[in-house]
Design a protein around this motif. Structure first.
Motif, PDB file in Angstrom:
ATOM      1  N   THR A  66       0.768  -1.074   0.044  1.00  0.00           N
ATOM      2  CA  THR A  66      -0.015   0.000   0.174  1.00  0.00           C
ATOM      3  C   THR A  66       0.886   1.372  -0.074  1.00  0.00           C
ATOM      4  O   THR A  66       0.429   2.226  -0.606  1.00  0.00           O
ATOM      5  N   TRP A  67       1.943   1.172   0.695  1.00  0.00           N
ATOM      6  CA  TRP A  67       2.844   2.371   0.748  1.00  0.00           C
ATOM      7  C   TRP A  67       3.553   2.420  -0.595  1.00  0.00           C
ATOM      8  O   TRP A  67       3.640   3.769  -1.008  1.00  0.00           O
ATOM      9  N   ALA A  68       3.957   1.642  -0.959  1.00  0.00           N
ATOM     10  CA  ALA A  68       4.874   1.481  -2.235  1.00  0.00           C
ATOM     11  C   ALA A  68       3.864   2.248  -3.495  1.00  0.00           C
ATOM     12  O   ALA A  68       4.236   3.253  -4.322  1.00  0.00           O
ATOM     13  N   LEU A  69       2.614   1.661  -3.642  1.00  0.00           N
ATOM     14  CA  LEU A  69       1.638   2.157  -4.537  1.00  0.00           C
ATOM     15  C   LEU A  69       1.241   3.685  -4.324  1.00  0.00           C
ATOM     16  O   LEU A  69       1.233   4.428  -5.323  1.00  0.00           O
ATOM     17  N   LYS A  70       1.233   4.119  -2.969  1.00  0.00           N
ATOM     18  CA  LYS A  70       0.820   5.409  -2.665  1.00  0.00           C
ATOM     19  C   LYS A  70       2.026   6.323  -3.019  1.00  0.00           C
ATOM     20  O   LYS A  70       1.780   7.394  -3.788  1.00  0.00           O
ATOM     21  N   ASP A  71       3.307   6.073  -2.845  1.00  0.00           N
ATOM     22  CA  ASP A  71       4.288   6.762  -3.399  1.00  0.00           C
ATOM     23  C   ASP A  71       4.316   6.803  -4.829  1.00  0.00           C
ATOM     24  O   ASP A  71       4.532   7.893  -5.542  1.00  0.00           O
ATOM     25  N   LEU A  72       4.346   5.674  -5.399  1.00  0.00           N
ATOM     26  CA  LEU A  72       4.381   5.585  -6.890  1.00  0.00           C
ATOM     27  C   LEU A  72       3.232   6.543  -7.816  1.00  0.00           C
ATOM     28  O   LEU A  72       3.560   7.299  -8.544  1.00  0.00           O
ATOM     29  N   ARG A  73       2.165   6.778  -7.305  1.00  0.00           N
ATOM     30  CA  ARG A  73       1.095   7.172  -7.684  1.00  0.00           C
ATOM     31  C   ARG A  73       1.498   8.864  -7.610  1.00  0.00           C
ATOM     32  O   ARG A  73       1.237   9.583  -8.441  1.00  0.00           O
ATOM     33  N   GLU A  74       1.582   8.872  -6.293  1.00  0.00           N
ATOM     34  CA  GLU A  74       1.727  10.508  -6.082  1.00  0.00           C
ATOM     35  C   GLU A  74       3.163  11.035  -6.696  1.00  0.00           C
ATOM     36  O   GLU A  74       3.253  12.461  -6.898  1.00  0.00           O
ATOM     37  N   TRP A  75       3.941  10.199  -6.995  1.00  0.00           N
ATOM     38  CA  TRP A  75       5.368  10.705  -7.656  1.00  0.00           C
ATOM     39  C   TRP A  75       4.962  10.781  -9.163  1.00  0.00           C
ATOM     40  O   TRP A  75       5.784  11.485  -9.867  1.00  0.00           O
ATOM     41  N   GLY A  76       3.902  10.297  -9.835  1.00  0.00           N
ATOM     42  CA  GLY A  76       3.512  10.687 -10.986  1.00  0.00           C
ATOM     43  C   GLY A  76       3.896   9.338 -12.028  1.00  0.00           C
ATOM     44  O   GLY A  76       3.784   9.561 -13.252  1.00  0.00           O
ATOM     45  N   LEU A  77       3.956   8.270 -11.454  1.00  0.00           N
ATOM     46  CA  LEU A  77       4.319   7.045 -12.415  1.00  0.00           C
ATOM     47  C   LEU A  77       3.149   6.851 -13.234  1.00  0.00           C
ATOM     48  O   LEU A  77       1.971   6.788 -12.834  1.00  0.00           O
TER      49      LEU A  77
ATOM     50  N   VAL B  18     -10.215   3.942   7.423  1.00  0.00           N
ATOM     51  CA  VAL B  18     -10.580   4.774   6.405  1.00  0.00           C
ATOM     52  C   VAL B  18      -9.299   5.298   5.639  1.00  0.00           C
ATOM     53  O   VAL B  18      -9.437   5.584   4.681  1.00  0.00           O
ATOM     54  N   CYS B  19      -8.033   5.277   6.553  1.00  0.00           N
ATOM     55  CA  CYS B  19      -6.859   5.791   5.769  1.00  0.00           C
ATOM     56  C   CYS B  19      -6.491   4.603   4.777  1.00  0.00           C
ATOM     57  O   CYS B  19      -6.146   5.169   3.487  1.00  0.00           O
ATOM     58  N   ILE B  20      -6.560   3.468   5.188  1.00  0.00           N
ATOM     59  CA  ILE B  20      -6.153   2.263   4.391  1.00  0.00           C
ATOM     60  C   ILE B  20      -7.264   2.396   2.979  1.00  0.00           C
ATOM     61  O   ILE B  20      -6.544   2.012   1.853  1.00  0.00           O
ATOM     62  N   ASN B  21      -8.332   2.491   3.347  1.00  0.00           N
ATOM     63  CA  ASN B  21      -9.256   2.553   2.404  1.00  0.00           C
ATOM     64  C   ASN B  21      -9.182   3.622   1.156  1.00  0.00           C
ATOM     65  O   ASN B  21      -9.474   3.559   0.150  1.00  0.00           O
ATOM     66  N   SER B  22      -8.738   4.732   1.715  1.00  0.00           N
ATOM     67  CA  SER B  22      -8.448   5.814   0.857  1.00  0.00           C
ATOM     68  C   SER B  22      -7.151   5.832  -0.024  1.00  0.00           C
ATOM     69  O   SER B  22      -7.503   5.890  -1.398  1.00  0.00           O
ATOM     70  N   TYR B  23      -6.184   5.079   0.612  1.00  0.00           N
ATOM     71  CA  TYR B  23      -5.307   4.892  -0.358  1.00  0.00           C
ATOM     72  C   TYR B  23      -5.440   3.738  -1.372  1.00  0.00           C
ATOM     73  O   TYR B  23      -5.003   3.616  -2.534  1.00  0.00           O
ATOM     74  N   THR B  24      -6.314   2.933  -0.849  1.00  0.00           N
ATOM     75  CA  THR B  24      -6.673   1.844  -1.738  1.00  0.00           C
ATOM     76  C   THR B  24      -7.696   2.233  -2.971  1.00  0.00           C
ATOM     77  O   THR B  24      -7.630   1.564  -4.100  1.00  0.00           O
ATOM     78  N   LEU B  25      -8.587   2.796  -2.596  1.00  0.00           N
ATOM     79  CA  LEU B  25      -9.444   3.644  -3.547  1.00  0.00           C
ATOM     80  C   LEU B  25      -8.706   4.306  -4.546  1.00  0.00           C
ATOM     81  O   LEU B  25      -8.946   4.221  -5.978  1.00  0.00           O
ATOM     82  N   ALA B  26      -7.855   5.147  -4.468  1.00  0.00           N
ATOM     83  CA  ALA B  26      -6.747   6.063  -5.228  1.00  0.00           C
ATOM     84  C   ALA B  26      -5.970   5.059  -5.991  1.00  0.00           C
ATOM     85  O   ALA B  26      -6.063   5.240  -7.337  1.00  0.00           O
TER      86      ALA B  26
ATOM     87  N   GLY C 271      -6.546   1.883  -6.452  1.00  0.00           N
ATOM     88  CA  GLY C 271      -7.340   1.002  -7.531  1.00  0.00           C
ATOM     89  C   GLY C 271      -7.670   1.644  -8.731  1.00  0.00           C
ATOM     90  O   GLY C 271      -7.545   1.205  -9.818  1.00  0.00           O
ATOM     91  N   ALA C 272      -8.376   2.896  -8.576  1.00  0.00           N
ATOM     92  CA  ALA C 272      -8.529   3.623  -9.731  1.00  0.00           C
ATOM     93  C   ALA C 272      -7.383   3.837 -10.600  1.00  0.00           C
ATOM     94  O   ALA C 272      -7.500   3.886 -11.830  1.00  0.00           O
ATOM     95  N   TRP C 273      -6.242   4.351 -10.108  1.00  0.00           N
ATOM     96  CA  TRP C 273      -4.934   4.554 -10.803  1.00  0.00           C
ATOM     97  C   TRP C 273      -4.554   3.291 -11.790  1.00  0.00           C
ATOM     98  O   TRP C 273      -4.343   3.518 -12.885  1.00  0.00           O
ATOM     99  N   LEU C 274      -4.790   2.095 -11.084  1.00  0.00           N
ATOM    100  CA  LEU C 274      -4.330   1.031 -11.918  1.00  0.00           C
ATOM    101  C   LEU C 274      -5.513   0.133 -12.451  1.00  0.00           C
ATOM    102  O   LEU C 274      -5.266  -0.854 -13.089  1.00  0.00           O
ATOM    103  N   GLY C 275      -6.761   0.726 -12.477  1.00  0.00           N
ATOM    104  CA  GLY C 275      -7.703   0.341 -13.429  1.00  0.00           C
ATOM    105  C   GLY C 275      -8.299  -0.981 -12.672  1.00  0.00           C
ATOM    106  O   GLY C 275      -9.185  -1.678 -13.272  1.00  0.00           O
ATOM    107  N   ALA C 276      -8.330  -0.963 -11.253  1.00  0.00           N
ATOM    108  CA  ALA C 276      -9.121  -2.044 -10.658  1.00  0.00           C
ATOM    109  C   ALA C 276     -10.501  -1.492 -10.425  1.00  0.00           C
ATOM    110  O   ALA C 276     -10.766  -0.260 -10.496  1.00  0.00           O
TER     111      ALA C 276
END
Length: 323
Positions: A87-98, A130-138, A140-145
């Motif tokens: 979850t933390w890796a995905l959050k970083d990569l998404r926010e970094w603009g990957l 809720v914090c975990i779910n917020s990262y997962t929501l974002a 998942g949207a980013w990766l097309g889930a």
């Protein structure tokens, strides 16, 4: 308040994950320039380095929120938590603009292989935090889930005072939290921007109003400062609230919704402005304890490129508004 030329040069002398944002938000570079830099995130620097840590099953460190083998280990007895799992890796990569294309197939791998530490729930269904779910929501949207069912969780779990609290699902609180609410609205705005689905708009704006009614800093009951955590800036901030992190979100809101800054942000802006040194930079705060893959900012007390980016663009947005 445009960045001093020397500060801008210092900011541009950075990893692609930060440099493309400096080019876009502070340097006034044309889209072709910052987009070319952003494309480097997948192949150079911190983005490529974090991508290389991904496991064959789609996870990082063998786990969803905590690394494999964490519970019952000596590490679990240490302060903080590791920041290396999926979850933390995905959050970083998404926010970094990957570009999500660099993680093609990851959504499917996580659906098949990753489960939450809480009740062994499927990854893209989220859990009760809720914090975990917020990262997962974002994420998942980013990766097309398909995270449409998870999106419905947010309005259903919003508290009576307007926000969210990670402690509420365990029955430990009926009052919203600054930390949880900011994480919730940040996840929802990312979901809206990526998918175009505006169904969470009312819930998001209600959470934002919770923060605005408290001017990002104060208790509703007494008007006293909610805590000194609002004044402590650090990158990466992970889940932690601060006046700077909140203002960066409201800048994001302004860009998405086409609105001007709310006057109730003024006290928080003063806090951010007051933390800026005379040379135009902000200093790194105390990092959150816990293992990381590698450092992505300055040590505590040293000039922080990330905080300087955030602080400068927030003040530029506020100072240039037509009020």
């Amino acid at each position: 308040m445009a960045a001093d030329p020397d500060v801008l040069e210092w900011l541009l002398d950075s990893d692609p994950v930060l440099r493309w944002q400096v080019e876009r938000d502070l340097a006034g570079a044309p889209p072709s320039t910052w987009q070319a830099t952003r494309a480097l995130v997948a192949t150079q620097g911190w983005g490529a380095r974090l991508l290389s840590k991904q496991d064959a099953d789609g996870q990082w460190a063998g786990g969803s929120f905590f690394p494999a083998g964490f519970f019952g280990s000596a590490e679990a007895e240490q302060p903080g938590q590791p920041w290396v799992a999926t979850t933390w890796a995905l959050k970083d990569l998404r926010e970094w603009g990957l570009d999500a294309a660099a993680l093609a197939g990851t959504a499917e791998k996580l659906a098949a292989n990753s489960r939450w530490d809480y009740n062994d729930l499927p990854y893209w269904d989220g859990e009760i935090d809720v914090c975990i779910n917020s990262y997962t929501l974002a994420g998942g949207a980013w990766l097309g889930a398909d995270v449409s069912a998870l999106a419905e969780w947010f309005p259903a779990h919003r508290l009576a005072d307007g926000g969210w609290n990670c402690e509420a699902e365990e029955g430990n609180s009926t009052r919203s939290s600054f930390h949880s609410t900011l994480n919730a609205v940040r996840g929802m705005i990312a979901y809206e921007r990526i998918t175009g689905d505006t169904s969470l708009g009312d819930a998001r704006r209600g959470g934002e109003e919770y923060l605005l009614s408290r001017r990002l800093l104060y208790r509703a009951s007494t008007g006293d400062a909610v805590g000194d955590f609002t004044l402590k800036f650090v990158y990466p901030n992970r889940h932690r609230y601060s006046a700077l992190a909140a203002l960066d979100h409201f800048r994001d809101v302004s860009r998405l919704d086409g609105t001007q800054p709310d006057p109730r942000l003024g006290d928080a802006v003063d806090v951010v402005r007051g933390a800026r040194r005379s040379d135009g930079v902000w200093l790194q705060g105390a990092p959150l304890p816990g293992r990381t893959w590698f450092d992505v900012d300055a040590p505590e007390g040293e000039p922080s490129r990330w905080l300087t980016l955030f602080g400068t663009r927030v003040l530029d947005w506020w100072d240039s508004a037509d009020r």
